[in-house]
Write an enzyme that holds these catalytic residues in place. Structure first.
Site: not given
Ligand code: NI
Length: 162
Positions: A46, A90
């Site tokens: 993502g 992330c």
């Molecule tokens: Ni992220």
């Protein structure tokens, strides 16, 4: 299509609230194409627009075979159900991961690249990705929510960064 530079924590752009998209034009399409390229190049599941320095409510995810690439503009959670606790990473916070509690099933609505309304239902990793990317649009990072943050192990492919 091009690979863009991924903004890294603690860049302040990651802490801003991204703005609603009102123009579904060629600029938006180029942004979406570049974001998908950038996400795949980084082996992520993502990527949200603020992570490439663009404060617009836009994200891309590709978290399961069934759905493949999903582009979502101006996303809003419709419903959340259940609970999952798992490792999250992330692309803007390389080298770290954390255990984050998330809803296990999420229905999310928004618009596609042409401004048409769309809605998706995701469970498990896809649900986690929806929640993680939506957080990015509100300036929230997984390290804010994690029960613990630790040095990233070698991640299984399905746990790659978002
Ligand atoms: Ni992220």
């Amino acid at each position: 299509m091009a690979i863009r530079l991924i903004v890294k924590h603690p860049d302040p752009v990651l802490r801003e609230r991204a703005k609603e998209v009102t123009k579904f034009n060629a600029n938006l399409h180029k942004l979406l194409d570049d974001m998908a390229d950038t996400m795949y190049d980084a082996d992520g599941v993502g990527l949200a627009a603020p992570q490439v320095g663009i404060l617009k409510r836009v994200f891309v995810v590709d978290a399961d075979e069934e759905h493949g690439l999903i582009e979502l503009i101006n996303p809003e959670i419709v419903s959340m159900e259940g609970e999952q606790l798992g490792a999250e990473g992330c692309l803007s916070i390389p080298g770290l991961q954390g255990d984050v509690k998330r809803a296990n099933k999420v229905v999310i609505k928004g618009q596609d690249r042409y401004g048409n309304p769309v809605q998706y239902e995701g469970t498990e990793l896809l649900a986690r990705a929806f929640q993680h990317e939506l957080d990015h649009l509100n300036g929230v990072l997984f390290i804010d929510l994690a029960e613990s943050v630790y040095e990233a192990r070698k991640l299984a492919p399905e746990q790659d960064g978002e």
